[in-house]
Design an enzyme around this catalytic site. Structure first.
Site, PDB file in Angstrom:
ATOM      1  N   ASN A  48       8.238  -2.827  -2.137  1.00 39.89           N
ATOM      2  CA  ASN A  48       9.443  -1.976  -2.327  1.00 39.89           C
ATOM      3  C   ASN A  48      10.281  -3.176  -2.971  1.00 39.89           C
ATOM      4  O   ASN A  48      10.523  -4.216  -2.449  1.00 39.89           O
ATOM      5  CB  ASN A  48       9.758  -1.538  -1.156  1.00 39.89           C
ATOM      6  N   THR A  50      17.444  -0.948  -3.858  1.00 37.62           N
ATOM      7  CA  THR A  50      18.993  -1.347  -4.195  1.00 37.62           C
ATOM      8  C   THR A  50      19.593  -2.153  -3.086  1.00 37.62           C
ATOM      9  O   THR A  50      19.397  -1.752  -1.917  1.00 37.62           O
ATOM     10  CB  THR A  50      19.753  -0.239  -4.699  1.00 37.62           C
ATOM     11  N   ALA A  88       0.904  -1.215   0.152  1.00 40.22           N
ATOM     12  CA  ALA A  88       0.099   0.093   0.146  1.00 40.22           C
ATOM     13  C   ALA A  88       0.793   1.450   0.116  1.00 40.22           C
ATOM     14  O   ALA A  88       0.660   2.041   0.786  1.00 40.22           O
ATOM     15  CB  ALA A  88      -1.050  -0.084   1.287  1.00 40.22           C
ATOM     16  N   ALA A 146      12.780   2.945 -20.052  1.00 38.78           N
ATOM     17  CA  ALA A 146      12.204   4.262 -20.022  1.00 38.78           C
ATOM     18  C   ALA A 146      12.655   5.247 -18.937  1.00 38.78           C
ATOM     19  O   ALA A 146      13.043   6.389 -19.197  1.00 38.78           O
ATOM     20  CB  ALA A 146      10.588   3.886 -19.824  1.00 38.78           C
ATOM     21  N   TYR A 182       3.515   4.061  -2.496  1.00 42.46           N
ATOM     22  CA  TYR A 182       3.235   5.111  -3.333  1.00 42.46           C
ATOM     23  C   TYR A 182       2.957   4.743  -4.751  1.00 42.46           C
ATOM     24  O   TYR A 182       1.954   5.555  -5.443  1.00 42.46           O
ATOM     25  CB  TYR A 182       4.498   5.991  -3.654  1.00 42.46           C
ATOM     26  N   PHE A 229      11.827  15.140  -2.919  1.00 43.36           N
ATOM     27  CA  PHE A 229      12.550  15.127  -4.159  1.00 43.36           C
ATOM     28  C   PHE A 229      12.057  15.828  -5.315  1.00 43.36           C
ATOM     29  O   PHE A 229      12.575  15.995  -6.255  1.00 43.36           O
ATOM     30  CB  PHE A 229      12.870  13.567  -4.510  1.00 43.36           C
ATOM     31  N   LYS A 230      10.589  16.199  -5.327  1.00 43.46           N
ATOM     32  CA  LYS A 230      10.202  17.293  -6.335  1.00 43.46           C
ATOM     33  C   LYS A 230       8.876  17.821  -5.627  1.00 43.46           C
ATOM     34  O   LYS A 230       8.540  17.277  -4.459  1.00 43.46           O
ATOM     35  CB  LYS A 230       9.825  16.267  -7.566  1.00 43.46           C
ATOM     36  N   CYS A 266      12.854   5.737  -8.205  1.00 47.12           N
ATOM     37  CA  CYS A 266      13.107   4.833  -9.374  1.00 47.12           C
ATOM     38  C   CYS A 266      14.166   5.148 -10.311  1.00 47.12           C
ATOM     39  O   CYS A 266      15.117   3.997 -10.666  1.00 47.12           O
ATOM     40  CB  CYS A 266      11.877   5.017 -10.235  1.00 47.12           C
TER      41      CYS A 266
HETATM   42  C1  UDX Z   1       9.697   8.672 -12.552  1.00 45.67           C
HETATM   43  C2  UDX Z   1       9.098   8.385 -13.768  1.00 45.67           C
HETATM   44  O1  UDX Z   1       8.926   9.641 -14.603  1.00 45.67           O
HETATM   45  C3  UDX Z   1       7.883   7.598 -13.897  1.00 45.67           C
HETATM   46  O2  UDX Z   1       7.430   7.455 -15.287  1.00 45.67           O
HETATM   47  C4  UDX Z   1       8.358   6.156 -13.201  1.00 45.67           C
HETATM   48  O3  UDX Z   1       7.110   5.457 -13.035  1.00 45.67           O
HETATM   49  C5  UDX Z   1       8.876   6.450 -11.891  1.00 45.67           C
HETATM   50  O4  UDX Z   1      10.015   7.391 -11.985  1.00 45.67           O
HETATM   51  P1  UDX Z   1       9.264  10.042 -10.363  1.00 45.67           P
HETATM   52  O5  UDX Z   1      10.522   9.877  -9.806  1.00 45.67           O
HETATM   53  O6  UDX Z   1       7.768   9.988  -9.686  1.00 45.67           O
HETATM   54  O7  UDX Z   1       8.870   9.203 -11.905  1.00 45.67           O
HETATM   55  O8  UDX Z   1       8.999  11.768 -10.775  1.00 45.67           O
HETATM   56  P2  UDX Z   1       9.571  12.511 -12.080  1.00 45.67           P
HETATM   57  O9  UDX Z   1       9.059  13.607 -12.406  1.00 45.67           O
HETATM   58  O10 UDX Z   1      10.274  11.584 -13.333  1.00 45.67           O
HETATM   59  O11 UDX Z   1      10.935  13.308 -11.460  1.00 45.67           O
HETATM   60  C6  UDX Z   1      12.313  12.357 -11.160  1.00 45.67           C
HETATM   61  C7  UDX Z   1      13.379  13.474 -10.762  1.00 45.67           C
HETATM   62  O12 UDX Z   1      13.788  14.123 -11.798  1.00 45.67           O
HETATM   63  C8  UDX Z   1      12.890  14.505  -9.756  1.00 45.67           C
HETATM   64  O13 UDX Z   1      13.859  14.531  -8.853  1.00 45.67           O
HETATM   65  C9  UDX Z   1      12.670  15.629 -10.590  1.00 45.67           C
HETATM   66  O14 UDX Z   1      12.818  16.758  -9.882  1.00 45.67           O
HETATM   67  C10 UDX Z   1      13.762  15.615 -11.583  1.00 45.67           C
HETATM   68  N1  UDX Z   1      13.530  16.282 -12.770  1.00 45.67           N
HETATM   69  C11 UDX Z   1      12.443  15.911 -13.612  1.00 45.67           C
HETATM   70  C12 UDX Z   1      14.479  17.162 -13.143  1.00 45.67           C
HETATM   71  O15 UDX Z   1      15.597  17.477 -12.529  1.00 45.67           O
HETATM   72  N2  UDX Z   1      14.456  17.926 -14.504  1.00 45.67           N
HETATM   73  C13 UDX Z   1      13.407  17.482 -15.275  1.00 45.67           C
HETATM   74  O16 UDX Z   1      13.226  18.103 -16.295  1.00 45.67           O
HETATM   75  C14 UDX Z   1      12.317  16.544 -14.811  1.00 45.67           C
HETATM   76  P1  ADP Z   2       6.420   1.883  -3.970  1.00 47.49           P
HETATM   77  O1  ADP Z   2       6.964   3.317  -4.026  1.00 47.49           O
HETATM   78  O2  ADP Z   2       7.103   0.731  -4.885  1.00 47.49           O
HETATM   79  O3  ADP Z   2       4.976   1.866  -3.708  1.00 47.49           O
HETATM   80  P2  ADP Z   2       6.685   1.664  -0.973  1.00 47.49           P
HETATM   81  O4  ADP Z   2       7.897   1.542  -0.191  1.00 47.49           O
HETATM   82  O5  ADP Z   2       5.805   2.919  -1.078  1.00 47.49           O
HETATM   83  O6  ADP Z   2       7.073   1.276  -2.510  1.00 47.49           O
HETATM   84  O7  ADP Z   2       5.532   0.603  -0.617  1.00 47.49           O
HETATM   85  C1  ADP Z   2       5.736  -0.590  -0.447  1.00 47.49           C
HETATM   86  C2  ADP Z   2       4.986  -1.294   0.649  1.00 47.49           C
HETATM   87  O8  ADP Z   2       4.884  -2.739   0.535  1.00 47.49           O
HETATM   88  C3  ADP Z   2       5.197  -0.896   1.825  1.00 47.49           C
HETATM   89  O9  ADP Z   2       4.290  -0.209   2.501  1.00 47.49           O
HETATM   90  C4  ADP Z   2       5.440  -2.154   2.688  1.00 47.49           C
HETATM   91  O10 ADP Z   2       5.042  -2.237   3.857  1.00 47.49           O
HETATM   92  C5  ADP Z   2       4.917  -3.214   1.743  1.00 47.49           C
HETATM   93  N1  ADP Z   2       5.181  -4.568   1.682  1.00 47.49           N
HETATM   94  C6  ADP Z   2       6.524  -5.087   1.508  1.00 47.49           C
HETATM   95  N2  ADP Z   2       6.602  -6.569   1.765  1.00 47.49           N
HETATM   96  C7  ADP Z   2       5.222  -6.904   2.100  1.00 47.49           C
HETATM   97  C8  ADP Z   2       4.582  -8.107   2.274  1.00 47.49           C
HETATM   98  N3  ADP Z   2       5.456  -9.310   2.075  1.00 47.49           N
HETATM   99  N4  ADP Z   2       3.388  -8.197   2.399  1.00 47.49           N
HETATM  100  C9  ADP Z   2       2.566  -7.082   2.508  1.00 47.49           C
HETATM  101  N5  ADP Z   2       3.141  -5.814   2.101  1.00 47.49           N
HETATM  102  C10 ADP Z   2       4.383  -5.584   1.970  1.00 47.49           C
END
Ligand code: UDX
Ligand code: ADP
Length: 467
Positions: A92, A95, A11, A223, A13, A338-339, A276
């Site tokens: 999650n 790394t 549950a 991507a 992001y 981070f943004k 990511c």
């Molecule tokens: C990213 C991808 O966009 C998304 O498709 C994937 O599913 C998850 O990773 P996210 O990390 O949530 O999404 O945000 P994104 O808007 O991509 O920004 C990532 C980072 O790049 C942020 O720190 C943002 O501030 C930075 N960024 C983005 C820049 O510095 N410049 C830009 O022009 C765009």
């Molecule tokens: P993401 O950005 O990929 O959604 P998060 O860290 O925000 O990553 O969410 C991952 C969620 O998965 C966490 O809330 C964590 O508690 C849950 N989780 C991890 N392992 C298990 C598991 N075996 N069963 C149920 N939930 C889990």
């Protein structure tokens, strides 16, 4: 086969917003989001929609419509798996920090645990959908675990699909409601059709792409690697602009009008953060090395190296401009996420930049409209001195509840997140609170440069060599 019950494990992001939109768009499908973290589930069930554990514009409205109707949040993991005909794995995959592949490969222990739970609890035919970002060929590992658990009974069977998530935080609801494309990778046509049918409630058929499993997994990594590469490219050019008198925004506009390049993702800043980009590139690097392609690995690794360099470059620059020392100096940090429009701080540039400045002995007054003080303490691996008013000596930080409080007595302001609030600050009145000579380090180029200068402040803007 028509999907009637969906279970999503995780549950976070990704899982929370994605399932909320599926439930909202498919009122006939029962969606249960499960997590082992009770506090997180309680927060998703909070009657006050402003207290959801994930901050995303528009998420409260979507959850408000679907929760209690066909959207449920629960910690009863095995029950939800047992009654589902489709299980999303959205946990999650950070790394690895230790062992084989440390620093590059993804830690799949949570994914593996989920696959084992599904293997134990599932009943009937269950489609398992890989939703977390995973290195290529993880679906195969999930399949192996599920097949090993197959007890031979005809009552139980599994198929595995890859359905990577492309949402960006801060725009998650918009990205989910009007995606550029939905990608479904798999081998079993009827399972692919079943998942495509779910999305067809709101996504046009021609935007639902079908590929094999490995192409789907690799597309997600690629991507993100391409997007991150654009940011490192423009940040590298920003440094050159600063050295030569060019302005990176002018360069970005000029190259972005070339339709082959396009205008998006050319915003220079303090380097990319988020859960990511770095993780996915390092995964790609690990895969390339594993498959004997060291030149390809080095190529992609340089995108991460440049990003780290950009963050250290900014902290070094702050120290240099402040006469070579920030020891005991008060610095206001505006933005820790981070943004903008998210409370997520994973890999936020602010962590590295604030960390460097703390090491140099600075006193940081940190302001962010959405990030909690406990999160900042975890990220900086340092307890706060309480409020920023109570900053205590060398290398400390405190939370400021307003921008005014943050800048009180500060020698410099660093803008690290492009929150809308920071775009219209009254620099004249803020300048009056600062110690002179006072600096604004605008790593997001959001402040109005004319107003900053008219307020008698010195300005450094990322990529602006013309200043
Ligand atoms: C990213 C991808 O966009 C998304 O498709 C994937 O599913 C998850 O990773 P996210 O990390 O949530 O999404 O945000 P994104 O808007 O991509 O920004 C990532 C980072 O790049 C942020 O720190 C943002 O501030 C930075 N960024 C983005 C820049 O510095 N410049 C830009 O022009 C765009
Ligand atoms: P993401 O950005 O990929 O959604 P998060 O860290 O925000 O990553 O969410 C991952 C969620 O998965 C966490 O809330 C964590 O508690 C849950 N989780 C991890 N392992 C298990 C598991 N075996 N069963 C149920 N939930 C889990």
């Amino acid at each position: 086969m028509r999907v009637q019950r969906i279970c999503c494990i995780g549950a976070g992001y990704v899982g929370g917003p994605t399932m909320a939109v599926i439930a909202d768009r498919c009122p006939d499908v029962q969606v249960t989001v499960v997590d082992i973290n009770q506090t997180r589930i309680d927060a998703w069930n909070n009657a006050d929609l402003a207290q959801l554990p994930v901050y995303e514009p528009g998420l409260d409205a979507v959850v408000g419509r679907a929760r209690g109707r066909n959207l449920t949040f629960s910690t009863a993991v095995s029950e939800a798996i047992a009654s589902a005909d489709m299980v999303f794995i959205s946990v999650n995959t950070p790394t690895k920090t230790k062992g084989l592949g440390a620093g590059q490969a993804s830690d799949l222990r949570w994914v593996e645990a989920c696959a084992r739970e599904v293997a134990l609890a599932a009943t009937g035919h269950t489609i398992v959908v890989e939703k977390s970002t995973l290195p290529v060929r993880t679906a195969e590992a999930i399949k192996t675990i599920l097949e090993a658990a197959h007890d031979g009974s005809e009552m139980r069977s599994f198929s595995v699909l890859s359905n990577p998530e492309f949402l960006a935080e801060g725009t998650a609801i918009r990205d989910l409601e009007t995606p550029d494309r939905v990608l479904i990778g798999g081998e079993d046509q009827s399972s692919i059709d079943a998942l495509a049918e779910v999305y067809s409630h709101w996504v046009p058929a021609n935007q639902i792409l079908r590929t094999n499993l490995w192409s789907s997994e690799l597309s997600k990594l690629t991507a993100n690697a391409f997007l991150a590469q654009r940011i490192s490219s423009i940040n590298s050019v920003a440094a050159l602009c600063e050295a030569t008198g060019a302005d990176v925004r002018e360069v970005a506009r000029a190259i972005g009008t070339d339709s082959r390049i396009g205008p998006k993702f050319l915003q220079s800043g303090p380097g990319f953060g988020g859960s990511c980009f770095q993780k996915d590139i390092l995964n790609l690097v690990y895969l390339c090395r594993y498959f004997g392609l060291p030149e390809v690995a080095d190529y992609w690794e340089s995108v991460v190296t440049l990003n780290t360099w950009q963050q250290h470059r900014i902290s070094r620059l702050v120290v240099q401009k402040l006469f070579g020392t920030v020891t005991g100096k008060r610095l206001a940090i505006l933005g820790f996420a981070f943004k903008a429009d998210t409370n997520d701080t994973r890999e936020a540039p602010a962590i590295r930049i604030a960390g460097d400045l703390l090491e140099e002995g600075a006193q940081l007054a940190i302001h962010d409209p959405k990030v909690m003080v406990s999160q900042i303490a975890r990220d900086l691996k340092l307890e706060s001195s309480g409020t920023s008013e109570g900053l205590s000596g060398i290398g400390s930080w405190g939370q400021a509840t307003s921008v005014e409080e943050a800048v009180n007595g500060a020698d410099a302001v660093l803008i690290l997140t492009e929150w809308r609030d920071y775009q219209s600050l009254n620099w004249k009145s803020l300048a009056a609170r600062m110690r002179r000579p006072a600096w604004v380090f605008d790593a997001r180029a959001v402040a109005n440069p004319i107003q900053v200068k008219e307020a008698g402040l010195m300005l450094w803007r990322v990529g602006d060599g013309a200043q």
